[in-house]
Design a protein around this motif. Structure first.
Motif, PDB file in Angstrom:
ATOM      1  N   THR A  28      14.190  25.132  -4.997  1.00 13.34           N
ATOM      2  CA  THR A  28      12.915  24.590  -4.526  1.00 13.34           C
ATOM      3  C   THR A  28      12.807  23.117  -4.877  1.00 13.34           C
ATOM      4  OG1 THR A  28      11.864  26.739  -4.878  1.00 13.34           O
ATOM      5  CG2 THR A  28      10.407  24.839  -4.576  1.00 13.34           C
ATOM      6  N   TRP A  29      12.556  22.297  -3.867  1.00 12.15           N
ATOM      7  CA  TRP A  29      12.318  20.865  -4.081  1.00 12.15           C
ATOM      8  C   TRP A  29      10.830  20.583  -3.887  1.00 12.15           C
ATOM      9  CZ3 TRP A  29      16.607  22.644  -1.446  1.00 12.15           C
ATOM     10  CH2 TRP A  29      17.873  22.227  -1.931  1.00 12.15           C
ATOM     11  N   THR A  30      10.235  19.880  -4.817  1.00 16.12           N
ATOM     12  CA  THR A  30       8.820  19.520  -4.724  1.00 16.12           C
ATOM     13  C   THR A  30       8.690  18.008  -4.819  1.00 16.12           C
ATOM     14  OG1 THR A  30       8.196  21.615  -5.784  1.00 16.12           O
ATOM     15  CG2 THR A  30       6.518  19.877  -5.690  1.00 16.12           C
ATOM     16  N   ALA A  31       7.937  17.430  -3.895  1.00 17.27           N
ATOM     17  CA  ALA A  31       7.790  15.979  -3.862  1.00 17.27           C
ATOM     18  C   ALA A  31       6.984  15.478  -5.053  1.00 17.27           C
ATOM     19  CB  ALA A  31       7.116  15.550  -2.564  1.00 17.27           C
ATOM     20  N   THR A  32       7.486  14.434  -5.693  1.00 15.87           N
ATOM     21  CA  THR A  32       6.749  13.772  -6.768  1.00 15.87           C
ATOM     22  C   THR A  32       6.107  12.479  -6.258  1.00 15.87           C
ATOM     23  OG1 THR A  32       8.780  12.633  -7.464  1.00 15.87           O
ATOM     24  CG2 THR A  32       8.244  14.721  -8.552  1.00 15.87           C
ATOM     25  N   GLY A  33       6.397  12.169  -4.988  1.00 16.84           N
ATOM     26  CA  GLY A  33       5.827  10.978  -4.357  1.00 16.84           C
ATOM     27  C   GLY A  33       5.177  11.353  -3.037  1.00 16.84           C
ATOM     28  N   LYS A  34       5.512  10.606  -1.988  1.00 18.07           N
ATOM     29  CA  LYS A  34       4.892  10.822  -0.676  1.00 18.07           C
ATOM     30  C   LYS A  34       5.531  11.960   0.104  1.00 18.07           C
ATOM     31  CE  LYS A  34       3.493   5.976  -0.112  1.00 18.07           C
ATOM     32  NZ  LYS A  34       3.604   4.758   0.740  1.00 18.07           N
ATOM     33  N   GLY A  35       6.697  12.414  -0.291  1.00 17.69           N
ATOM     34  CA  GLY A  35       7.368  13.468   0.446  1.00 17.69           C
ATOM     35  C   GLY A  35       8.005  12.936   1.722  1.00 17.69           C
ATOM     36  N   ILE A  36       8.160  13.822   2.705  1.00 15.02           N
ATOM     37  CA  ILE A  36       8.733  13.421   3.997  1.00 15.02           C
ATOM     38  C   ILE A  36       7.575  13.070   4.922  1.00 15.02           C
ATOM     39  CG2 ILE A  36      10.304  14.049   5.866  1.00 15.02           C
ATOM     40  CD1 ILE A  36      11.354  16.296   4.071  1.00 15.02           C
ATOM     41  N   GLU A  37       7.412  11.814   5.198  1.00 13.29           N
ATOM     42  CA  GLU A  37       6.279  11.366   6.007  1.00 13.29           C
ATOM     43  C   GLU A  37       6.558  11.565   7.497  1.00 13.29           C
ATOM     44  OE1 GLU A  37       4.026   7.842   4.128  1.00 13.29           O
ATOM     45  OE2 GLU A  37       6.137   7.377   3.769  1.00 13.29           O
ATOM     46  N   PRO A  38       5.523  11.549   8.330  1.00 14.93           N
ATOM     47  CA  PRO A  38       5.716  11.710   9.782  1.00 14.93           C
ATOM     48  C   PRO A  38       6.717  10.697  10.335  1.00 14.93           C
ATOM     49  CG  PRO A  38       3.391  11.862   9.240  1.00 14.93           C
ATOM     50  CD  PRO A  38       4.085  11.453   7.976  1.00 14.93           C
ATOM     51  N   GLY A  39       7.605  11.201  11.192  1.00 15.88           N
ATOM     52  CA  GLY A  39       8.609  10.332  11.796  1.00 15.88           C
ATOM     53  C   GLY A  39       9.876  10.190  10.981  1.00 15.88           C
ATOM     54  N   PHE A  40      10.000  10.931   9.867  1.00 15.63           N
ATOM     55  CA  PHE A  40      11.171  10.830   9.000  1.00 15.63           C
ATOM     56  C   PHE A  40      11.765  12.214   8.740  1.00 15.63           C
ATOM     57  CE2 PHE A  40       8.787   7.002   8.163  1.00 15.63           C
ATOM     58  CZ  PHE A  40       9.753   6.027   7.999  1.00 15.63           C
ATOM     59  N   PHE A  41      12.987  12.208   8.208  1.00 16.32           N
ATOM     60  CA  PHE A  41      13.608  13.440   7.748  1.00 16.32           C
ATOM     61  C   PHE A  41      14.239  13.182   6.391  1.00 16.32           C
ATOM     62  CE2 PHE A  41      17.224  11.323   9.714  1.00 16.32           C
ATOM     63  CZ  PHE A  41      18.270  11.620   8.857  1.00 16.32           C
ATOM     64  N   GLN A  42      14.601  14.266   5.703  1.00 12.40           N
ATOM     65  CA  GLN A  42      15.214  14.156   4.384  1.00 12.40           C
ATOM     66  C   GLN A  42      16.359  15.148   4.292  1.00 12.40           C
ATOM     67  OE1 GLN A  42      14.216  12.215   1.376  1.00 12.40           O
ATOM     68  NE2 GLN A  42      16.284  12.912   0.896  1.00 12.40           N
ATOM     69  N   LYS A  43      17.459  14.732   3.645  1.00 12.94           N
ATOM     70  CA  LYS A  43      18.575  15.631   3.386  1.00 12.94           C
ATOM     71  C   LYS A  43      18.524  16.103   1.940  1.00 12.94           C
ATOM     72  CE  LYS A  43      21.906  13.913   6.798  1.00 12.94           C
ATOM     73  NZ  LYS A  43      23.261  13.336   6.976  1.00 12.94           N
ATOM     74  N   PHE A  44      18.740  17.391   1.754  1.00 15.90           N
ATOM     75  CA  PHE A  44      18.743  17.998   0.424  1.00 15.90           C
ATOM     76  C   PHE A  44      20.144  18.579   0.167  1.00 15.90           C
ATOM     77  CE2 PHE A  44      14.415  17.999   1.956  1.00 15.90           C
ATOM     78  CZ  PHE A  44      13.669  17.608   0.857  1.00 15.90           C
ATOM     79  N   PRO A  45      20.989  17.874  -0.599  1.00 12.78           N
ATOM     80  CA  PRO A  45      22.374  18.316  -0.812  1.00 12.78           C
ATOM     81  C   PRO A  45      22.497  19.376  -1.906  1.00 12.78           C
ATOM     82  CG  PRO A  45      22.130  15.912  -0.995  1.00 12.78           C
ATOM     83  CD  PRO A  45      20.769  16.516  -1.115  1.00 12.78           C
ATOM     84  N   LEU A  46      23.418  20.300  -1.676  1.00 14.98           N
ATOM     85  CA  LEU A  46      23.774  21.314  -2.663  1.00 14.98           C
ATOM     86  C   LEU A  46      25.291  21.457  -2.702  1.00 14.98           C
ATOM     87  CD1 LEU A  46      21.333  24.343  -2.088  1.00 14.98           C
ATOM     88  CD2 LEU A  46      21.292  22.712  -3.987  1.00 14.98           C
ATOM     89  N   SER A  47      25.830  21.558  -3.906  1.00 17.77           N
ATOM     90  CA  SER A  47      27.232  21.916  -4.065  1.00 17.77           C
ATOM     91  C   SER A  47      27.274  23.427  -4.268  1.00 17.77           C
ATOM     92  CB  SER A  47      27.837  21.192  -5.275  1.00 17.77           C
ATOM     93  OG  SER A  47      29.158  21.662  -5.518  1.00 17.77           O
ATOM     94  N   VAL A  48      27.984  24.140  -3.394  1.00 18.69           N
ATOM     95  CA  VAL A  48      27.972  25.601  -3.435  1.00 18.69           C
ATOM     96  C   VAL A  48      29.388  26.165  -3.436  1.00 18.69           C
ATOM     97  CG1 VAL A  48      25.734  25.760  -2.287  1.00 18.69           C
ATOM     98  CG2 VAL A  48      27.812  25.750  -0.908  1.00 18.69           C
ATOM     99  N   GLY A  49      29.516  27.358  -4.014  1.00 18.43           N
ATOM    100  CA  GLY A  49      30.793  28.050  -4.027  1.00 18.43           C
ATOM    101  C   GLY A  49      30.713  29.257  -4.963  1.00 18.43           C
ATOM    102  N   GLN A  50      31.609  30.039  -4.981  1.00 23.56           N
ATOM    103  CA  GLN A  50      32.750  30.136  -4.114  1.00 23.56           C
ATOM    104  C   GLN A  50      32.305  30.775  -2.808  1.00 23.56           C
ATOM    105  OE1 GLN A  50      35.982  32.112  -6.072  1.00 23.56           O
ATOM    106  NE2 GLN A  50      37.429  31.711  -4.445  1.00 23.56           N
ATOM    107  N   LEU A  51      32.641  30.153  -1.679  1.00 24.01           N
ATOM    108  CA  LEU A  51      32.220  30.674  -0.385  1.00 24.01           C
ATOM    109  C   LEU A  51      32.942  31.988  -0.109  1.00 24.01           C
ATOM    110  CD1 LEU A  51      32.299  27.327   1.625  1.00 24.01           C
ATOM    111  CD2 LEU A  51      30.294  28.488   0.693  1.00 24.01           C
ATOM    112  N   PRO A  52      32.269  32.932   0.554  1.00 25.70           N
ATOM    113  CA  PRO A  52      32.885  34.246   0.800  1.00 25.70           C
ATOM    114  C   PRO A  52      34.099  34.142   1.718  1.00 25.70           C
ATOM    115  CG  PRO A  52      30.870  34.007   2.076  1.00 25.70           C
ATOM    116  CD  PRO A  52      30.920  32.834   1.138  1.00 25.70           C
ATOM    117  N   GLU A  53      35.035  35.054   1.518  1.00 22.28           N
ATOM    118  CA  GLU A  53      36.230  35.100   2.359  1.00 22.28           C
ATOM    119  C   GLU A  53      36.091  36.105   3.498  1.00 22.28           C
ATOM    120  OE1 GLU A  53      39.623  35.824  -0.047  1.00 22.28           O
ATOM    121  OE2 GLU A  53      39.367  34.055  -1.306  1.00 22.28           O
ATOM    122  N   ASP A  54      35.044  36.937   3.421  1.00 23.09           N
ATOM    123  CA  ASP A  54      34.864  38.000   4.419  1.00 23.09           C
ATOM    124  C   ASP A  54      33.691  37.737   5.351  1.00 23.09           C
ATOM    125  OD1 ASP A  54      32.933  38.237   2.494  1.00 23.09           O
ATOM    126  OD2 ASP A  54      33.095  40.409   2.261  1.00 23.09           O
ATOM    127  N   ALA A  55      33.344  36.455   5.551  1.00 25.34           N
ATOM    128  CA  ALA A  55      32.235  36.110   6.446  1.00 25.34           C
ATOM    129  C   ALA A  55      32.585  34.849   7.230  1.00 25.34           C
ATOM    130  CB  ALA A  55      30.950  35.902   5.648  1.00 25.34           C
TER     131      ALA A  55
END
Length: 248
Positions: free
Chosen positions: A109-136
């Motif tokens: 969960t990401w919670t804005a501590t400032g203005k957040g994503i204002e109208p007309g903008f987007f935001q990327k939320f990166p995650l490092s994930v693993g181990q990815l499944p081998e059967d999907a």
């Protein structure tokens, strides 16, 4: 008159196409930074656009797939956002690198501590994930977007095969096949280590190349000087020979 009607009809058609295509680009989506190979690790970006003209997005929740739990989930710090990791007990423990894991991250969960994503903008939320499944072939996430007017949009609807795209589709991460050499991918730390090794090799090659270039330059200078000396000697000989002929 006919031309103006055709132009008007074209404008209406273009507007209709635009109206139909805009919502598709406004969905919360997930894309890997590089390959997301089965059995490996990857950095993925959740792209969250603001779909409202008068409200800002102040909270984003991403629920990880329970049918394919991920043992390693690490968020990247984002300026203007705090992050909370929620873990849950696994019904069936995972075995990763010979170690049994009984719980895994179930929500970020990401919670804005400032203005957040204002109208007309987007935001990327990166995650490092693993181990990815081998059967999907893909992982389905569920995202919940909250605006500062308390409106909540749930991006949780799965895409059914052969059906039209749902109104609020869930983000889907497509997985690529593992490489033939058996390497499924690596963590960020391993990537940094691997990157440093070729750099050292390149430095050595550059040094060798520089030394070879220096040797070549030196040889060229020596040959140049020898050529000049031979040329001067030849001119001098020619002058002397000429004088002898004149004297004779």
């Amino acid at each position: 008159m006919k031309a103006s009607r055709i132009a008007a009809a074209g404008a209406v058609a273009a507007s209709a196409v635009l109206a139909l295509s805009v919502p598709a680009f406004a969905h919360v989506s997930v894309q890997p930074e590089g390959p997301a190979a089965k059995g490996g690790y990857a950095v993925v970006d959740f792209k969250v656009p603001n779909e409202r003209d008068d409200s800002a997005t102040t909270k984003v929740e991403v629920n990880l797939p329970a049918d394919h739990p991920l043992a390693s989930v690490m968020p990247q710090p984002l300026e203007g956002w705090s992050v909370k990791i929620t873990k849950s007990k696994l019904a069936k423990p995972l075995t990763i690198h010979g170690e049994k894991i009984s719980e895994a991250v179930s929500k970020v969960t990401w919670t804005a501590t400032g203005k957040g994503i204002e109208p007309g903008f987007f935001q990327k939320f990166p995650l490092s994930v693993g181990q990815l499944p081998e059967d999907a072939d893909a992982l389905v996430f569920k995202a919940i977007q909250t605006y500062d007017n308390n409106e909540v949009v749930r991006w949780i609807e799965p895409q059914k095969e052969g059906a039209e795209e749902p109104e609020n589709p869930a983000p889907v991460l497509a997985l690529s096949a593992a490489s033939e050499d058996g390497h499924h991918g690596s963590s960020a730390a391993e990537d940094a280590s691997d990157t440093s090794r070729p750099a050292a090799k390149d430095t050595a090659s550059a040094s060798s190349s520089s030394s070879s270039s220096s040797d070549t330059d030196t040889t060229a200078r020596v040959l140049g000087v020898v050529g000049i000396v031979v040329g001067v000697a030849g001119v001098a000989y020619g002058v002397v020979a000429g004088r002898r002929r004149v004297g004779a």
